[in-house]
Design a protein around this motif. Structure first.
Motif, short mmCIF file in Angstrom:
data_model
loop_
_atom_site.label_atom_id
_atom_site.label_comp_id
_atom_site.label_asym_id
_atom_site.label_seq_id
_atom_site.Cartn_x
_atom_site.Cartn_y
_atom_site.Cartn_z
N SER A 40 7.90 -2.46 -18.48
CA SER A 40 8.37 -1.43 -17.55
C SER A 40 8.17 -0.04 -18.14
O SER A 40 7.82 0.90 -17.42
CB SER A 40 9.85 -1.63 -17.24
N TRP A 48 1.95 4.50 -15.00
CA TRP A 48 1.31 4.45 -13.68
C TRP A 48 1.92 5.49 -12.75
O TRP A 48 1.21 6.32 -12.17
CB TRP A 48 1.45 3.04 -13.10
N ILE A 49 3.25 5.49 -12.63
CA ILE A 49 3.90 6.39 -11.68
C ILE A 49 3.80 7.84 -12.17
O ILE A 49 3.62 8.77 -11.37
CB ILE A 49 5.37 5.97 -11.43
N PHE A 52 -4.66 9.72 -13.02
CA PHE A 52 -4.60 8.43 -12.33
C PHE A 52 -5.87 7.62 -12.59
O PHE A 52 -5.80 6.40 -12.76
CB PHE A 52 -4.40 8.64 -10.84
N GLN A 64 -6.35 3.89 -14.08
CA GLN A 64 -7.16 2.88 -13.38
C GLN A 64 -8.17 2.22 -14.30
O GLN A 64 -8.55 1.07 -14.09
CB GLN A 64 -7.87 3.52 -12.18
N ALA A 89 0.54 -17.13 -8.45
CA ALA A 89 0.34 -16.68 -7.08
C ALA A 89 0.34 -15.16 -7.00
O ALA A 89 -0.51 -14.54 -6.33
CB ALA A 89 1.43 -17.26 -6.18
N LEU A 90 1.28 -14.52 -7.71
CA LEU A 90 1.37 -13.06 -7.69
C LEU A 90 0.12 -12.42 -8.28
O LEU A 90 -0.48 -11.52 -7.66
CB LEU A 90 2.58 -12.61 -8.52
N GLY A 100 -2.89 -13.05 -6.08
CA GLY A 100 -2.76 -12.27 -4.84
C GLY A 100 -3.05 -10.80 -5.06
O GLY A 100 -3.82 -10.18 -4.31
N ILE A 101 -2.46 -10.22 -6.12
CA ILE A 101 -2.62 -8.78 -6.35
C ILE A 101 -4.07 -8.45 -6.73
O ILE A 101 -4.66 -7.49 -6.21
CB ILE A 101 -1.63 -8.31 -7.45
N VAL A 156 -6.18 -8.72 -3.53
CA VAL A 156 -6.00 -7.57 -2.63
C VAL A 156 -6.73 -6.35 -3.19
O VAL A 156 -7.40 -5.60 -2.46
CB VAL A 156 -4.50 -7.28 -2.43
N ALA A 157 -6.60 -6.15 -4.51
CA ALA A 157 -7.24 -4.99 -5.14
C ALA A 157 -8.76 -5.05 -5.00
O ALA A 157 -9.42 -4.05 -4.69
CB ALA A 157 -6.85 -4.92 -6.62
N ARG A 169 -9.80 -4.38 -1.39
CA ARG A 169 -9.65 -2.97 -1.02
C ARG A 169 -10.78 -2.12 -1.60
O ARG A 169 -11.31 -1.24 -0.92
CB ARG A 169 -8.29 -2.47 -1.52
N LYS A 182 -13.76 0.03 0.38
CA LYS A 182 -14.02 1.45 0.12
C LYS A 182 -15.49 1.68 -0.22
O LYS A 182 -16.08 2.68 0.18
CB LYS A 182 -13.15 1.92 -1.06
#
Lengths: 152, 143
Positions: free
Chosen positions: A53, A59-60, A70, A74, A134-135, A138-139, A142-143, A146, A150
């Motif tokens: 964390s 990241w944020i 950013f 990446q 699965a997480l 999945g992530i 999706v990445a 996406r 693009k």
């Protein structure tokens, strides 16, 4: 007194001489059980999840700083090594979550008998591994979708 | 343990007489409850965050900024960051209580609290900067 436990470790023999009471046996005398591993793994996972964390704040904060920062983040999230680190973070988070739910159930008086705890242990392992896979899949999926959208 | 080989008595009182008259431990079960309460609050917040990660996977910085500028997302992110690091501090305190004894105990706890506090504050400031910078930029563009 250096340590209050000293007072409890000193005893007297029947002739009045002082003796050191035996300590309770340590870990190595016990046969390995899944429940003891899951217990310490929850603590380790908590520490790992906290460390992850702390790294996740990059990241944020990079998103808050601007596109240049950013894109640096990446580079890490796009790197296989960084992705492995994030998968480990996900594993720690998921396991700490699952074990935490078990603790909340125990605190409320459910599934707290020796038999039930031993039954639930392998289930917790299965749920943790399954959810993490699965997480992550999945992530990542999706990445990839996406970024392909693009590019086209 | 000060001298493990030669047993000696430093206090000639029983444990009961030492504890009698001191009153309660003051803090009571507050730490335990705080740990559980923050854990319960983190269950829905983590679930929400996982959904957001799916929404933002592979997103560019402007997309993340747009997401972070929404007041609801800011509220949820702030709650998540604050509670995560609060829960972290509570958990690490238990680990320090278990493994660090003697004179190092207090400074270890304070150092840990300082680090976790700064990390949490850093996260909160980042979330707020993302939120407020995003909204002000769009107002400037509108003018």
């Amino acid at each position: 007194m250096q340590d209050v436990r000293d007072a409890l470790y000193v005893g007297q023999r029947s002739d009045g001489t002082l003796t050191r009471r035996p300590m309770s046996p340590h870990l190595q005398v016990y046969r390995f059980r899944l429940s003891m591993f899951l217990s310490i793994a929850n603590r380790a996972a908590g520490v790992a999840a906290a460390g992850g964390s702390a790294l996740g704040l990059c990241w944020i904060s990079a998103a808050a700083k601007g596109p240049k920062s950013f894109s640096k983040v990446q580079k890490v999230t796009g790197n296989p090594l960084g992705q492995m680190l994030m998968a480990g973070w996900a594993l720690a988070l998921v396991y700490h979550f699952v074990a935490g739910l078990r603790h909340l159930a125990w605190d409320s008086g459910y599934r707290f008998s020796k038999k039930e705890i031993n039954e639930d242990g392998p289930v917790a392992v299965g749920v943790t591994v399954g959810t993490t896979l699965a997480l992550v899949a999945g992530i990542v999926g999706v990445a990839i979708c996406r970024s392909r959208k693009k590019a086209s | 343990m000060s001298n493990p080989k030669k047993p000696h008595v430093t206090v000639m009182r029983s444990q009961l007489s030492r504890a009698r008259g001191l009153g309660s431990g003051q803090a009571g079960v507050g730490h335990w409850w705080a740990e559980r309460a923050s854990a319960v609050a983190l269950v829905p917040l983590s679930g929400w965050f996982v959904i957001q990660v799916f929404r933002l996977a592979g997103a560019s910085q402007p997309e993340v900024a747009k997401w972070g500028a929404r007041p609801f997302n800011t509220t949820m992110m702030l709650s998540l960051v604050i509670l995560t690091f609060y829960h972290t501090q509570l958990g690490l305190q238990v680990i320090i209580d278990d493994y660090v004894h003697g004179k190092a105990h207090l400074p270890a706890g304070l150092l840990m609290k300082g680090i976790v506090f700064l990390l949490g504050l850093f996260g909160a400031v980042s979330v707020l900067k993302l939120a407020l910078a995003g909204s002000s930029r769009s107002t400037i563009a509108a003018r």
